[in-house]
Motif scaffolding. Structure first.
Motif, short mmCIF file in Angstrom:
data_model
loop_
_atom_site.label_atom_id
_atom_site.label_comp_id
_atom_site.label_asym_id
_atom_site.label_seq_id
_atom_site.Cartn_x
_atom_site.Cartn_y
_atom_site.Cartn_z
N LEU A 14 0.81 -1.22 0.00
CA LEU A 14 0.00 0.00 0.00
C LEU A 14 0.84 1.27 0.00
N VAL A 15 2.14 1.14 0.29
CA VAL A 15 3.02 2.29 0.36
C VAL A 15 4.19 2.12 -0.60
N LEU A 16 4.87 3.21 -0.87
CA LEU A 16 5.95 3.22 -1.87
C LEU A 16 7.27 3.57 -1.21
N PRO A 17 8.24 2.65 -1.22
CA PRO A 17 9.50 2.90 -0.52
C PRO A 17 10.30 4.06 -1.10
N ASN A 18 10.05 4.43 -2.36
CA ASN A 18 10.79 5.53 -2.98
C ASN A 18 10.00 6.83 -3.00
N ALA A 19 8.87 6.87 -2.29
CA ALA A 19 8.07 8.10 -2.20
C ALA A 19 8.27 8.72 -0.83
N PRO A 20 9.03 9.80 -0.74
CA PRO A 20 9.35 10.38 0.56
C PRO A 20 8.20 11.21 1.13
N LEU A 21 8.27 11.46 2.42
CA LEU A 21 7.37 12.41 3.07
C LEU A 21 7.85 13.80 2.70
N GLU A 22 6.99 14.58 2.03
CA GLU A 22 7.37 15.89 1.52
C GLU A 22 6.76 17.00 2.37
N THR A 23 7.54 18.03 2.66
CA THR A 23 7.04 19.20 3.38
C THR A 23 6.51 20.22 2.37
N VAL A 35 -9.28 19.61 2.53
CA VAL A 35 -10.24 19.17 1.51
C VAL A 35 -9.62 19.42 0.14
N TRP A 36 -9.70 18.41 -0.72
CA TRP A 36 -9.06 18.48 -2.04
C TRP A 36 -10.08 18.94 -3.09
N PHE A 37 -9.66 19.91 -3.92
CA PHE A 37 -10.46 20.38 -5.05
C PHE A 37 -9.78 19.92 -6.33
N ALA A 38 -10.24 18.77 -6.87
CA ALA A 38 -9.59 18.22 -8.06
C ALA A 38 -9.76 19.13 -9.26
N ASP A 39 -10.92 19.81 -9.37
CA ASP A 39 -11.16 20.66 -10.53
C ASP A 39 -10.29 21.91 -10.53
N LEU A 40 -9.82 22.31 -9.36
CA LEU A 40 -8.94 23.47 -9.25
C LEU A 40 -7.50 23.07 -8.94
N ASP A 41 -7.28 21.76 -8.76
CA ASP A 41 -5.95 21.23 -8.46
C ASP A 41 -5.34 21.92 -7.25
N CYS A 42 -6.13 22.01 -6.17
CA CYS A 42 -5.63 22.68 -4.98
C CYS A 42 -6.18 22.02 -3.73
N LEU A 43 -5.52 22.29 -2.62
CA LEU A 43 -5.92 21.81 -1.31
C LEU A 43 -6.27 23.01 -0.44
N LEU A 44 -7.42 22.96 0.22
CA LEU A 44 -7.75 23.95 1.23
C LEU A 44 -7.57 23.31 2.60
N VAL A 45 -7.07 24.09 3.55
CA VAL A 45 -6.78 23.57 4.88
C VAL A 45 -6.92 24.70 5.89
N TRP A 56 -3.24 25.52 -0.91
CA TRP A 56 -1.95 25.03 -1.43
C TRP A 56 -2.13 24.56 -2.87
N THR A 57 -1.20 24.97 -3.73
CA THR A 57 -1.12 24.44 -5.08
C THR A 57 0.32 24.03 -5.36
N GLU A 58 0.49 23.09 -6.29
CA GLU A 58 1.84 22.62 -6.63
C GLU A 58 2.70 23.76 -7.17
N SER A 59 2.11 24.63 -7.96
CA SER A 59 2.89 25.69 -8.60
C SER A 59 3.05 26.93 -7.73
N GLY A 60 2.08 27.18 -6.84
CA GLY A 60 2.12 28.43 -6.08
C GLY A 60 2.40 28.29 -4.61
N GLY A 61 2.47 27.05 -4.10
CA GLY A 61 2.71 26.87 -2.68
C GLY A 61 1.49 27.28 -1.86
N VAL A 62 1.75 27.83 -0.68
CA VAL A 62 0.69 28.16 0.27
C VAL A 62 0.33 29.63 0.19
N SER A 63 -0.95 29.91 0.12
CA SER A 63 -1.46 31.29 0.15
C SER A 63 -2.69 31.33 1.05
#
Length: 298
Positions: A14-23, A35-45, A56-63
């Motif tokens: 169920l887990v991947l030995p080559n997938a690290p815990l990312e900050t 909560v994940w918004f797949a249509d906007l490709d972002c996470l709200l927290v 949080w977005t992959e390209s923009g980080g946290v705002s």
């Protein structure tokens, strides 16, 4: 496998030995309600004590998505994709409309104010199920001290606005999660906040139409306790814990752990294939890729 604890051999796949815990971000006060918004490709927290919702977005980080947020805690999306949130300060469940305006969906039961709605999930029939413990009105840190008018309760809010008690035998109902087929509802019993020996475990109910039946203890997290959790598509529970994330088989057997440097409060699956696990871990937002996919909306 460094970073993982294999307790049951089934966990290894169920887990991947080559997938690290990312900050993904740090320096927050206490993160909750991802909560994940797949249509906007972002996470709200929620950065709860800072009274704000982050994006949080992959390209923009946290705002900052919203501040003040009413000391927002748990979130979900409804059947129309709108953000549903729990407010500690305002003691209500809200909906963010597509134009950005905020609608209060529930703030009272039989004329009395709710306590501090904590977590919320949406069923396929459009009903919203939410926990209402005392945590958010017990301290100034997570909302502000206020008088309680109702006991800790688990509610169902129907699309027509009817609010119904579905369980009221909790000391501190917290995180919620439906099984993928919605035949079960998992509820975190986090106990009375300042009790010397609080009752803390994950309970599970059978869901029969709009009712909960056959209440029982599903699993007890150790070390720490379950705050929030989520299901993968095969019905396994991925729960917060003091030492990271615990993966639990639908039978209640602990399969393994993802080790995290700080206490995890809540988590959710997201990303392109719903296989990236986002972790709210105290003051840090982490993510890790897994070899499972989060449960799809029924």
């Amino acid at each position: 496998m460094d970073g993982f604890e294999i307790i049951d051999p089934r966990f290894k796949a169920l887990v991947l030995p080559n997938a690290p815990l990312e900050t993904l971000g740090d320096g927050f006060r206490w993160l909750e309600g991802p909560v994940w918004f797949a249509d906007l490709d972002c996470l709200l927290v929620s950065d709860l004590p800072n009274d704000r919702i982050l994006c949080w977005t992959e390209s923009g980080g946290v705002s900052v998505f919203r501040q003040p947020s009413g000391f927002a805690n748990g979130h979900t999306r409804d059947r129309q994709g709108r953000l549903i949130g729990c407010s500690h300060r305002d003691r209500c469940v809200t909906r963010t409309e597509l134009d950005g305006t905020i609608t209060i969906l529930a703030d009272r039961y039989q004329g009395k104010r709710l306590n501090a709605p904590n977590d919320v999930v949406c069923k396929s029939d459009g009903s919203l199920w939410f926990s209402d413990p005392l945590y958010g009105i017990s301290t100034d840190y997570e909302g502000g001290k206020q008088m309680s008018e109702l006991p800790p309760t688990l509610y169902r809010l129907d699309p027509n606005g009817d609010l119904t008690v579905v369980a009221d035998d909790f000391d501190g109902p917290n995180g919620l999660c439906f099984s993928p087929d919605e035949s079960r509802l998992y509820v975190a019993e986090s106990g009375a906040q300042f009790a010397s020996d609080p009752v803390q475990h994950i309970r599970v109910f059978d869901v029969v139409d709009k009712r909960l039946t056959n209440a029982r203890v599903f699993h007890t997290i150790s070390p720490g306790f379950a705050d929030g959790f989520c299901c993968d598509e095969d019905g396994r529970i991925w729960s917060s814990a003091a030492d990271g994330v615990h993966c639990i088989h639908p039978s209640g057997v602990l399969l393994g752990k993802i080790k995290v440097p700080s206490v995890v409060s809540n988590l959710t699956f997201g990303g392109r294939h719903r296989s990236r696990l986002f972790l709210c871990a105290s003051h840090t937002l982490y993510a890790i890729y897994t070899n499972v996919r989060g449960a799809a909306r029924p």
